[in-house]
Design a protein around this motif. Structure first.
Motif, PDB file in Angstrom:
ATOM      1  N   GLY A 244      45.143  35.274  90.254  1.00 27.19           N
ATOM      2  CA  GLY A 244      44.692  34.741  91.538  1.00 27.19           C
ATOM      3  C   GLY A 244      45.675  34.998  92.657  1.00 27.19           C
TER       4      GLY A 244
ATOM      5  N   THR B 177      45.304  32.698  85.028  1.00 24.28           N
ATOM      6  CA  THR B 177      44.542  32.238  86.191  1.00 24.28           C
ATOM      7  C   THR B 177      45.402  32.259  87.444  1.00 24.28           C
TER       8      THR B 177
ATOM      9  N   TYR C 249      35.946  26.857  88.081  1.00 27.81           N
ATOM     10  CA  TYR C 249      36.881  26.259  87.133  1.00 27.81           C
ATOM     11  C   TYR C 249      37.568  25.037  87.740  1.00 27.81           C
TER      12      TYR C 249
ATOM     13  N   LEU D 130      43.955  25.766  92.773  1.00 28.98           N
ATOM     14  CA  LEU D 130      43.031  26.831  92.373  1.00 28.98           C
ATOM     15  C   LEU D 130      41.801  26.867  93.271  1.00 28.98           C
TER      16      LEU D 130
ATOM     17  N   GLY E 176      46.847  28.326  82.204  1.00 22.70           N
ATOM     18  CA  GLY E 176      47.010  28.579  83.630  1.00 22.70           C
ATOM     19  C   GLY E 176      47.761  29.850  83.969  1.00 22.70           C
TER      20      GLY E 176
ATOM     21  N   LEU F   5      36.390  36.802  91.266  1.00 23.83           N
ATOM     22  CA  LEU F   5      37.555  36.015  90.870  1.00 23.83           C
ATOM     23  C   LEU F   5      37.630  34.729  91.675  1.00 23.83           C
TER      24      LEU F   5
ATOM     25  N   VAL G 118      39.301  32.211  81.484  1.00 25.84           N
ATOM     26  CA  VAL G 118      39.171  30.765  81.271  1.00 25.84           C
ATOM     27  C   VAL G 118      37.729  30.273  81.355  1.00 25.84           C
TER      28      VAL G 118
ATOM     29  N   VAL H 165      40.622  37.299  84.382  1.00 26.79           N
ATOM     30  CA  VAL H 165      40.838  35.880  84.072  1.00 26.79           C
ATOM     31  C   VAL H 165      39.878  35.489  82.961  1.00 26.79           C
TER      32      VAL H 165
ATOM     33  N   THR I 233      36.120  38.296  81.997  1.00 26.79           N
ATOM     34  CA  THR I 233      37.442  38.897  81.805  1.00 26.79           C
ATOM     35  C   THR I 233      37.468  40.333  82.289  1.00 26.79           C
TER      36      THR I 233
ATOM     37  N   LEU J 248      37.437  30.995  90.063  1.00 26.14           N
ATOM     38  CA  LEU J 248      38.489  29.999  90.249  1.00 26.14           C
ATOM     39  C   LEU J 248      37.924  28.712  90.837  1.00 26.14           C
TER      40      LEU J 248
END
Length: 270
Positions: A53, A49, A130, A253, A46, A123, A169, A167, A162, A127
């Protein structure tokens, strides 16, 4: 925060101009890394992220990613050192790790396109995706025979995300969760994936001049609250209900992703 015009999307202010530019931004940055470190301490992930964010609300994604590099390297190195299965995981995941490097380097410059406006939209969408997967408790599985084919593809996609957002993830985390690793091995595998992603991102940013001036020193400054937050989170890990904390994390998120994707599209047409 309004950014001064620049001849390069990767141009960054010096350390002192960055820190003195806006005291509010500095305070927000320190608080964000404290929170991101705390979350990582509690659930093992996290930090990038949350940091990217939230910081994207007050600065460009390129600036946020540059600040992230040192805290991400140190905290993921900490995470990577636990578990005792580094060599076995490296042999098993080498295809994914190579894919991450290739995808990230191939996507060099994506984050700075249009002054980072598209990066913020991507992004926000990442988010949201995810968060939805996390709230739905989606638990995919990968058959052992398909792992060697899926790993490079997942790594390549993770690298491109990325490069575009900072990010790393999606889709790496769901994929690693699908491999059926034991808890300690999963945490170490996440640390390995995040470390490689951070190194590749640092190469991208360095080639774009993102570490000019005192940005490296600024990244060192925010490392302190990140480590403090991670230490606190690790201590309170057993005092909170993991399921409730993760649910709150993913809801946050989701709301952040919605805000980023919606707000930036209102600023100007594509």
């Amino acid at each position: 925060m309004q950014q001064a015009p620049s001849t390069s999307p990767f141009a960054m202010p010096s350390l002192f101009s960055f820190l003195d530019m806006n005291a509010t931004v500095l305070a927000v940055s320190l608080a964000v890394f404290l929170l991101a470190g705390f979350i990582k301490g509690v659930i093992g992930l996290g930090l990038p992220t949350v940091a990217i964010g939230l910081l994207s609300l007050v600065m460009s994604p390129v600036q946020a990613a540059a600040l992230l590099i040192l805290p991400s390297m140190v905290t993921n190195g900490w995470q990577l050192a636990t578990g005792g299965a580094f060599l076995a995981l490296a042999r098993r995941l080498w295809g994914m790790l190579v894919g991450i490097m290739v995808g990230t380097l191939a996507g060099s410059g994506l984050m700075g396109v249009d002054g980072g406006r598209r990066a913020i939209v991507i992004l926000g969408l990442a988010l949201m995706l995810y968060a939805i997967a996390g709230l739905a408790a989606w638990t995919p599985s990968v058959r052992p025979g398909l792992e060697r084919w899926w790993s490079p593809v997942i790594g390549l996609l993770t690298g491109l995300v990325t490069a575009a957002t900072g990010v790393f993830v999606i889709p790496a985390v769901p994929y690693l969760q699908a491999l059926g690793l034991q808890r300690d091995q999963l945490i170490q595998a996440l640390g390995l994936s995040f470390t490689v992603s951070t190194l590749a991102l640092a190469v991208n940013l360095g080639q774009g001049g993102a570490f000019s001036g005192g940005v490296g020193w600024a990244s060192l400054v925010v490392l302190v609250p990140a480590l403090l937050g991670m230490a606190i989170g690790t201590r309170v890990r057993g005092m909170v209900r993991a399921a409730s904390f993760r649910r709150a994390f993913f809801i946050g998120l989701l709301l952040l992703g919605l805000h980023l994707a919606w707000h930036i599209t209102e600023l100007a047409p594509w």
